[in-house]
Motif scaffolding. Structure first.
Motif, PDB file in Angstrom:
ATOM      1  N   VAL A 158       6.944  28.059  27.874  1.00 36.66           N
ATOM      2  CA  VAL A 158       7.600  27.448  26.723  1.00 36.66           C
ATOM      3  C   VAL A 158       8.375  26.223  27.180  1.00 36.66           C
ATOM      4  CG1 VAL A 158       7.791  29.558  25.348  1.00 36.66           C
ATOM      5  CG2 VAL A 158       9.610  28.965  26.928  1.00 36.66           C
ATOM      6  N   GLU A 159       8.527  25.298  26.260  1.00 39.33           N
ATOM      7  CA  GLU A 159       9.308  24.085  26.507  1.00 39.33           C
ATOM      8  C   GLU A 159      10.692  24.324  25.923  1.00 39.33           C
ATOM      9  OE1 GLU A 159       9.223  19.336  25.329  1.00 39.33           O
ATOM     10  OE2 GLU A 159       7.534  20.621  24.786  1.00 39.33           O
ATOM     11  N   ILE A 160      11.707  24.159  26.745  1.00 36.11           N
ATOM     12  CA  ILE A 160      13.095  24.364  26.303  1.00 36.11           C
ATOM     13  C   ILE A 160      13.801  23.019  26.400  1.00 36.11           C
ATOM     14  CG2 ILE A 160      15.218  25.674  26.623  1.00 36.11           C
ATOM     15  CD1 ILE A 160      13.487  27.738  28.202  1.00 36.11           C
ATOM     16  N   THR A 161      14.128  22.449  25.250  1.00 30.49           N
ATOM     17  CA  THR A 161      14.770  21.137  25.208  1.00 30.49           C
ATOM     18  C   THR A 161      16.287  21.265  25.175  1.00 30.49           C
ATOM     19  OG1 THR A 161      14.660  21.057  22.790  1.00 30.49           O
ATOM     20  CG2 THR A 161      12.781  20.128  24.009  1.00 30.49           C
ATOM     21  N   GLU A 162      16.947  20.162  25.451  1.00 27.92           N
ATOM     22  CA  GLU A 162      18.408  20.073  25.411  1.00 27.92           C
ATOM     23  C   GLU A 162      19.073  21.106  26.313  1.00 27.92           C
ATOM     24  OE1 GLU A 162      19.895  19.723  21.383  1.00 27.92           O
ATOM     25  OE2 GLU A 162      18.140  18.544  20.792  1.00 27.92           O
ATOM     26  N   THR A 163      18.478  21.346  27.468  1.00 23.26           N
ATOM     27  CA  THR A 163      18.995  22.308  28.433  1.00 23.26           C
ATOM     28  C   THR A 163      20.057  21.643  29.308  1.00 23.26           C
ATOM     29  OG1 THR A 163      16.826  23.372  28.489  1.00 23.26           O
ATOM     30  CG2 THR A 163      18.338  23.888  30.294  1.00 23.26           C
ATOM     31  N   PRO A 164      21.244  22.243  29.424  1.00 21.97           N
ATOM     32  CA  PRO A 164      22.263  21.672  30.308  1.00 21.97           C
ATOM     33  C   PRO A 164      21.711  21.551  31.731  1.00 21.97           C
ATOM     34  CG  PRO A 164      23.180  23.426  28.963  1.00 21.97           C
ATOM     35  CD  PRO A 164      21.696  23.469  28.773  1.00 21.97           C
ATOM     36  N   SER A 165      21.837  20.359  32.290  1.00 21.77           N
ATOM     37  CA  SER A 165      21.241  20.071  33.586  1.00 21.77           C
ATOM     38  C   SER A 165      22.140  19.139  34.382  1.00 21.77           C
ATOM     39  CB  SER A 165      19.871  19.396  33.394  1.00 21.77           C
ATOM     40  OG  SER A 165      19.018  20.172  32.582  1.00 21.77           O
ATOM     41  N   GLN A 182      18.922  22.691  37.042  1.00 24.43           N
ATOM     42  CA  GLN A 182      19.880  23.504  36.307  1.00 24.43           C
ATOM     43  C   GLN A 182      20.683  24.351  37.294  1.00 24.43           C
ATOM     44  OE1 GLN A 182      16.407  23.415  35.466  1.00 24.43           O
ATOM     45  NE2 GLN A 182      17.107  21.645  34.312  1.00 24.43           N
ATOM     46  N   SER A 183      21.894  24.658  36.890  1.00 26.50           N
ATOM     47  CA  SER A 183      22.749  25.513  37.713  1.00 26.50           C
ATOM     48  C   SER A 183      22.184  26.925  37.754  1.00 26.50           C
ATOM     49  CB  SER A 183      24.169  25.546  37.148  1.00 26.50           C
ATOM     50  OG  SER A 183      24.183  26.244  35.912  1.00 26.50           O
ATOM     51  N   ASP A 184      22.601  27.691  38.743  1.00 23.65           N
ATOM     52  CA  ASP A 184      22.169  29.086  38.841  1.00 23.65           C
ATOM     53  C   ASP A 184      22.537  29.863  37.582  1.00 23.65           C
ATOM     54  OD1 ASP A 184      21.162  28.572  41.371  1.00 23.65           O
ATOM     55  OD2 ASP A 184      22.887  29.431  42.427  1.00 23.65           O
ATOM     56  N   GLU A 185      23.681  29.543  37.009  1.00 22.72           N
ATOM     57  CA  GLU A 185      24.152  30.230  35.795  1.00 22.72           C
ATOM     58  C   GLU A 185      23.215  29.959  34.609  1.00 22.72           C
ATOM     59  OE1 GLU A 185      27.667  28.951  33.123  1.00 22.72           O
ATOM     60  OE2 GLU A 185      28.501  30.397  34.552  1.00 22.72           O
ATOM     61  N   ILE A 186      22.791  28.709  34.448  1.00 25.29           N
ATOM     62  CA  ILE A 186      21.868  28.348  33.357  1.00 25.29           C
ATOM     63  C   ILE A 186      20.524  29.028  33.575  1.00 25.29           C
ATOM     64  CG2 ILE A 186      20.591  26.443  32.281  1.00 25.29           C
ATOM     65  CD1 ILE A 186      23.556  26.471  31.501  1.00 25.29           C
ATOM     66  N   ILE A 200      18.753  31.725  30.999  1.00 24.60           N
ATOM     67  CA  ILE A 200      17.430  31.534  30.399  1.00 24.60           C
ATOM     68  C   ILE A 200      16.529  32.718  30.724  1.00 24.60           C
ATOM     69  CG2 ILE A 200      15.310  30.155  30.498  1.00 24.60           C
ATOM     70  CD1 ILE A 200      17.125  27.673  30.873  1.00 24.60           C
ATOM     71  N   GLU A 201      16.478  33.079  31.994  1.00 26.84           N
ATOM     72  CA  GLU A 201      15.596  34.174  32.403  1.00 26.84           C
ATOM     73  C   GLU A 201      15.974  35.489  31.743  1.00 26.84           C
ATOM     74  OE1 GLU A 201      15.543  34.018  36.692  1.00 26.84           O
ATOM     75  OE2 GLU A 201      14.105  32.359  36.662  1.00 26.84           O
ATOM     76  N   GLU A 202      17.262  35.757  31.653  1.00 22.89           N
ATOM     77  CA  GLU A 202      17.704  36.996  31.018  1.00 22.89           C
ATOM     78  C   GLU A 202      17.357  37.001  29.532  1.00 22.89           C
ATOM     79  OE1 GLU A 202      22.017  38.351  30.198  1.00 22.89           O
ATOM     80  OE2 GLU A 202      21.379  39.361  32.037  1.00 22.89           O
TER      81      GLU A 202
END
Length: 93
Positions: A30-37, A48-52, A56-58
Motif C-alpha cells: 500500500v502507498e501511505i502518503t503524508e507520513t512523518p519523515s 521514518q523514525s523507529d516509532e513511526i 505503521i507495522e502494528e
C-alpha cells in the motif's frame, strides 16, 4: 538539528513523505502518503523514525487489511478501526 544516521554529515529536517508498505500477509503493498519523515540535506535520504515504523507495522497488523485502499494517508491509516485492541504477539512491550 540532528545529524543524518545514513551519511553522518547532513542535517535532518522534518517533512512528510510517501512510503510503500507490504501488508503483513504479503498479499500486496500500500502507498501511505503524508507520513512523518526525516530528510537529509546531504544524501537526500528520506526515512521514518523507529516509532513511526512500529506504529505503521502494528496498525497494518491489527486492522482488516481487506478494507484498506491501495493508497491512504498516514493519519487515516492510524484512525482505522482495529480488530484487536493491541498486538498480543509483540513481546517486546
Amino acid at each position: 538539528m540532528e545529524t543524518c544516521p545514513w551519511c553522518e554529515i547532513g542535517k535532518l529536517t522534518s517533512v512528510t513523505g510517501t512510503v510503500y508498505w507490504e501488508l503483513p500477509d504479503g498479499t500486496r503493498a500500500v502507498e501511505i502518503t503524508e507520513t512523518p519523515s526525516s530528510h537529509c540535506e546531504n544524501c537526500k535520504a528520506l526515512f521514518q523514525s523507529d516509532e513511526i515504523v512500529k506504529g505503521i507495522e502494528e496498525q497494518l497488523f491489527l486492522i482488516d487489511s481487506k478494507q484498506l485502499a491501495k493508497q491512504t494517508k498516514y493519519d487515516e491509516l492510524l484512525k482505522m478501526k482495529r480488530l484487536l485492541k493491541r498486538n498480543y504477539f509483540d513481546f517486546g512491550k
